[in-house]
Every structure is written in C-alpha cells, then in structure tokens.
Design a protein around this motif. Sequence first.
Motif, PDB file in Angstrom:
ATOM      1  N   THR A   1      -7.489   0.098  -8.871  1.00 22.93           N
ATOM      2  CA  THR A   1      -6.817   0.113 -10.173  1.00 22.93           C
ATOM      3  C   THR A   1      -5.484  -0.634 -10.163  1.00 22.93           C
ATOM      4  N   LEU A   2      -5.239  -1.366  -9.082  1.00 27.28           N
ATOM      5  CA  LEU A   2      -3.962  -2.084  -8.944  1.00 27.28           C
ATOM      6  C   LEU A   2      -3.764  -3.116 -10.052  1.00 27.28           C
ATOM      7  N   GLN A   3      -2.561  -3.093 -10.665  1.00 32.28           N
ATOM      8  CA  GLN A   3      -2.243  -4.108 -11.671  1.00 32.28           C
ATOM      9  C   GLN A   3      -0.851  -4.675 -11.468  1.00 32.28           C
TER      10      GLN A   3
ATOM     11  N   VAL B   1       5.330  -4.235   2.386  1.00 35.26           N
ATOM     12  CA  VAL B   1       4.835  -2.863   2.590  1.00 35.26           C
ATOM     13  C   VAL B   1       3.317  -2.744   2.588  1.00 35.26           C
ATOM     14  N   CYS B   2       2.613  -3.686   2.000  1.00 37.59           N
ATOM     15  CA  CYS B   2       1.167  -3.505   1.887  1.00 37.59           C
ATOM     16  C   CYS B   2       0.487  -3.630   3.243  1.00 37.59           C
ATOM     17  N   PRO B   3      -0.179  -2.575   3.698  1.00 43.22           N
ATOM     18  CA  PRO B   3      -0.810  -2.627   5.015  1.00 43.22           C
ATOM     19  C   PRO B   3      -2.132  -3.404   5.000  1.00 43.22           C
TER      20      PRO B   3
ATOM     21  N   VAL C   1      -2.711  -7.431   0.644  1.00 44.76           N
ATOM     22  CA  VAL C   1      -3.298  -7.681  -0.670  1.00 44.76           C
ATOM     23  C   VAL C   1      -2.529  -8.781  -1.410  1.00 44.76           C
ATOM     24  N   PHE C   2      -1.210  -8.878  -1.129  1.00 45.84           N
ATOM     25  CA  PHE C   2      -0.376  -9.826  -1.885  1.00 45.84           C
ATOM     26  C   PHE C   2      -0.005 -11.076  -1.101  1.00 45.84           C
ATOM     27  N   ALA C   3       0.366 -12.084  -1.854  1.00 43.31           N
ATOM     28  CA  ALA C   3       1.014 -13.263  -1.281  1.00 43.31           C
ATOM     29  C   ALA C   3       2.046 -13.708  -2.297  1.00 43.31           C
TER      30      ALA C   3
ATOM     31  N   ASN D   1      -9.378  -5.060  -1.025  1.00 40.23           N
ATOM     32  CA  ASN D   1      -8.801  -4.455   0.179  1.00 40.23           C
ATOM     33  C   ASN D   1      -7.804  -3.360  -0.154  1.00 40.23           C
ATOM     34  N   CYS D   2      -7.450  -3.229  -1.428  1.00 43.81           N
ATOM     35  CA  CYS D   2      -6.447  -2.239  -1.821  1.00 43.81           C
ATOM     36  C   CYS D   2      -6.985  -0.832  -1.631  1.00 43.81           C
ATOM     37  N   MET D   3      -6.205   0.019  -0.933  1.00 45.07           N
ATOM     38  CA  MET D   3      -6.634   1.411  -0.719  1.00 45.07           C
ATOM     39  C   MET D   3      -5.879   2.351  -1.649  1.00 45.07           C
ATOM     40  N   GLU D   4      -5.148   1.787  -2.602  1.00 43.01           N
ATOM     41  CA  GLU D   4      -4.424   2.591  -3.593  1.00 43.01           C
ATOM     42  C   GLU D   4      -3.468   3.592  -2.955  1.00 43.01           C
ATOM     43  N   CYS D   5      -2.722   3.111  -1.950  1.00 46.53           N
ATOM     44  CA  CYS D   5      -1.776   4.011  -1.289  1.00 46.53           C
ATOM     45  C   CYS D   5      -0.511   4.145  -2.127  1.00 46.53           C
ATOM     46  N   GLY D   6      -0.246   3.156  -2.967  1.00 50.96           N
ATOM     47  CA  GLY D   6       0.911   3.243  -3.862  1.00 50.96           C
ATOM     48  C   GLY D   6       2.200   2.694  -3.290  1.00 50.96           C
ATOM     49  N   ALA D   7       2.161   2.232  -2.035  1.00 51.94           N
ATOM     50  CA  ALA D   7       3.391   1.761  -1.390  1.00 51.94           C
ATOM     51  C   ALA D   7       4.045   0.623  -2.168  1.00 51.94           C
ATOM     52  N   CYS D   8       3.239  -0.303  -2.660  1.00 46.59           N
ATOM     53  CA  CYS D   8       3.792  -1.466  -3.366  1.00 46.59           C
ATOM     54  C   CYS D   8       4.457  -1.024  -4.669  1.00 46.59           C
ATOM     55  N   ALA D   9       3.771  -0.167  -5.428  1.00 45.38           N
ATOM     56  CA  ALA D   9       4.313   0.268  -6.715  1.00 45.38           C
ATOM     57  C   ALA D   9       5.610   1.055  -6.521  1.00 45.38           C
TER      58      ALA D   9
HETATM   59  S1  SF4 Z   1      -1.601   0.269  -3.308  1.00 44.23           S
HETATM   60 FE1  SF4 Z   1      -1.275   0.060  -1.095  1.00 44.23          FE
HETATM   61  S2  SF4 Z   1      -3.059  -1.075  -0.373  1.00 44.23           S
HETATM   62 FE2  SF4 Z   1      -2.993  -1.337  -2.603  1.00 44.23          FE
HETATM   63  S3  SF4 Z   1      -1.888  -3.234  -2.897  1.00 44.23           S
HETATM   64 FE3  SF4 Z   1      -0.381  -1.572  -3.025  1.00 44.23          FE
HETATM   65  S4  SF4 Z   1       0.403  -1.385  -0.937  1.00 44.23           S
HETATM   66 FE4  SF4 Z   1      -1.467  -2.586  -0.789  1.00 44.23          FE
END
Ligand code: SF4
Lengths: 298, 95
Positions: free
Chosen positions: B12-14, B29-31, B34-36, B49-57
């Motif tokens: 659901t990443l946007q 932060v994205c493990p 996902v980003f460049a 590849n996004c696991m929706e960990c929320g670190a980026c947001a």
């Molecule tokens: S939610 Fe986690 S895995 Fe997904 S893009 Fe953000 S940091 Fe990366």
Amino acid sequence: MSYLVPPGLYAIGMPGAEAPVVVTANYKMSYDIVRSELAGRSVWLLVLETFGINVWCAAGKGTFGTDEVVRRVQATGLDSVVSHRQLLLPILGAPGVAAHAVAKRTGFRVRYATIRAQDLPAFLDNGMVATPAMRQLTFTVAERLILTPIELVSSVKWAVPFTVALVLLTGLSGLGFSLTTLLPVIVACVGTVLAGAVVAPVLLPWLPGKSFAVKGAEVGFAWAAILTWWRSEGLAWHDTMILFLAVPAVSAFLSLNFTGSTPFTSRSGVKKEMRLSLPVMAAALVVALIVWCAGRVF
Amino acid sequence: MNGFTYLANVATLQLDRETCIGCGMCVEVCPHQVFALERRKAEVRSLDNCMECGACAVNCPVSALTVDAGVGCASGLINEWLASINVRKTGSGCC
Ligand code: SF4
Ligand code: SF4
C-alpha cells in the motif's frame, strides 16, 4: 536467566567525549551481540527500555521508538557525556523512530547504521558509511531459527490445553489411560505445532509457493503422512482422514503467523492470505470434527 | 531480498513526489531498497519488495510517504479485528 538488561548508558572500552554512541534494545541477546562485536573498541552503548524485546519487534510495537530514545538521552544526560550530537541506530529500529523528531527534541542527529550488529565494526572503520551489503536484509536459517521460540511460546497457550483435552477425550472414550494409547496423541499434537512453528520457518525458502499458509500446509501434510505411516496398523480410516485435515490446517495457521516475525512479508499480503486461507482452514477443522464425531458414533 | 519474495501487487506504499524534498532518508532506512533518488526526488523502484514496515513514512520529514504499516501476522490481525468489533480491548502485536 534474565533476558533483560537495565536500560541506560554503558561504556565499552574507555570511551571519551568523542566516542560514537550506539543505540540498542535491552533484549539480552541484542545487547550481548553488540557488546561482543564492539569489544576492543571504545564506544558508548545506549540501551533502550524495550522490555526485553528485540529491536525489530520492539520497533513494530513502538517501544523502540522516538519517545524512548528522547527519554533515554535525557535520563542519561548524554549531552554532557559526549561532545558530538550523533546517535547510531540499527536500521531495523527505523519503523519506530522518527529521526527528524529526535533531532528536534534532543539536538541529536539519528544515523541509521547497519542492519546487523556484526557489521558495526566495519561501519565504524568505513568512516560511518554503510555499504549496500550492510543495508541488505538477510534471513538465514540461523536468523529464522532464533525467531521460532516466539511462535512456540505463544502457541503453547492454546496447544497445551488442547492436547490435554484430546488426551482426556481419548482416555475417556473407552481406550483407557495407557501410554500406548495416549503417546500417539501427544506426539501428533506436539509434532503439528513443531511442523508449523519450527519446520516450516526453517525450510521457508525451499517450500514451494509464496503463500505462508500453503508452505505450512505442505509441512503439515508431510507430518500427517509420517504419522499415518508410523501408525499404519492401528489407524482407522476416519482417524487418517482427521490427521490429513486437522494437521495441515493447524500447521498452516502457525506458519501464517510466522509472517509476524519475518522481515519481508507485508501486512497487506498477510491480509490477502488470510482472506483466502482462513475459510479453508476452518472448513478443514469443522470437517475433521464431524468425522471425529461420526467415527465415535459408528 | 535475495531468495525471499512475498505476494505481488499488494503493498500500500504511496509516494507524493510533489511534496518530496529529496532528503534521501527513505533510501537510508528502507531495508529492501525500494527507493532510489532520481533527479533530487525519491522514486519507488521495487514496490513488491515493500514489507510495509513503515520506516520510510515515519522518517520522512515532510510526510510525503504513506503506507498501511502495522501488525503483520495472522493472530495479530485477528486480534485487531476482534478489537474493532469490541470483542477484545486491544489488538496485540505479533512478536
Ligand atoms: S514500508 Fe518499509 S519496506 Fe516498504 S518502502 Fe517503506 S521502508 Fe521500505
Ligand atoms: S524521506 Fe520523504 S522527502 Fe526525503 S527523499 Fe524520501 S520521500 Fe522525499
């Protein structure tokens, strides 16, 4: 044995005002690994109160979080201990910590260092620049195995009462309470929990499919087959049927639950899996129950 | 991640590229890489590849990223659902 390390500021070696500050959780294992990796250097270790939970899980819960970082920095008087204003955090702690908020509230800049504590020495030697390999998540057999106790402990809560109930039922249903009649029941129950909570996670990359529920069911079927083969003499047809219905269903659920510990499954993915697989698991268990009742009547 | 991929087309990443200031925090932060950064803006490279960990947001200083992050295991989701229909008081975490 305690899994808790009191939160606070620890010195490794003889750190001075210039020494880097590494932040970690108060989970004994995280703490020990960080300490042993940094042995021989002079580093400050800021241990957060995560109630004995590892960094990744604590970040998800928010205990390894912005508020706790701020609280611990202030409680330890870190700003008068070190002259710089930089904290090194594990990358997997990032879901809980907003770097910009920590900077605003404490003046300390958060740098996300590496994923694994093992890479910390190389990170420090590399002028605090993480190489792509240090940011690359891995999920090795050993890393998976470390996580399985979490699943096991949480399944004990319902698996033990269930096994006891099944043992009582078997005993009361005319077979009597002897080791020969009860042992297979216990072995089947314990094995099923191990199949879903340990074997499936360990074999993860080699089990066909992407769905965790399917992977768990595969191991469950294998276990049911082993049980059937082992008990080929004394097993009625309806018991065989129950084994092949109930064992994969329970094992599938346990594997699906393991998604909570894995560092690559998404919440939306698990939701989708649940929508598709929970009805199937429930149906399998209901049919197993009906067959069991029928088997006792006829 | 090498050897591990999960279900496709569900994340659901946007990213709101208008808001993005190109600070690179999400890349850091994205493990799952996902980003460049592309022309001083973040870009989603590998959504699956996004696991929706929320670190980026959580770490985006201008809230240019949203993702439905949170409990990602079956029992946690069931607890959350029970909480939402008032059967249980709180949804508990996964691990
Ligand atoms: S939610 Fe986690 S895995 Fe997904 S893009 Fe953000 S940091 Fe990366
Ligand atoms: S963290 Fe936010 S502002 Fe910074 S590059 Fe990523 S999306 Fe853009």
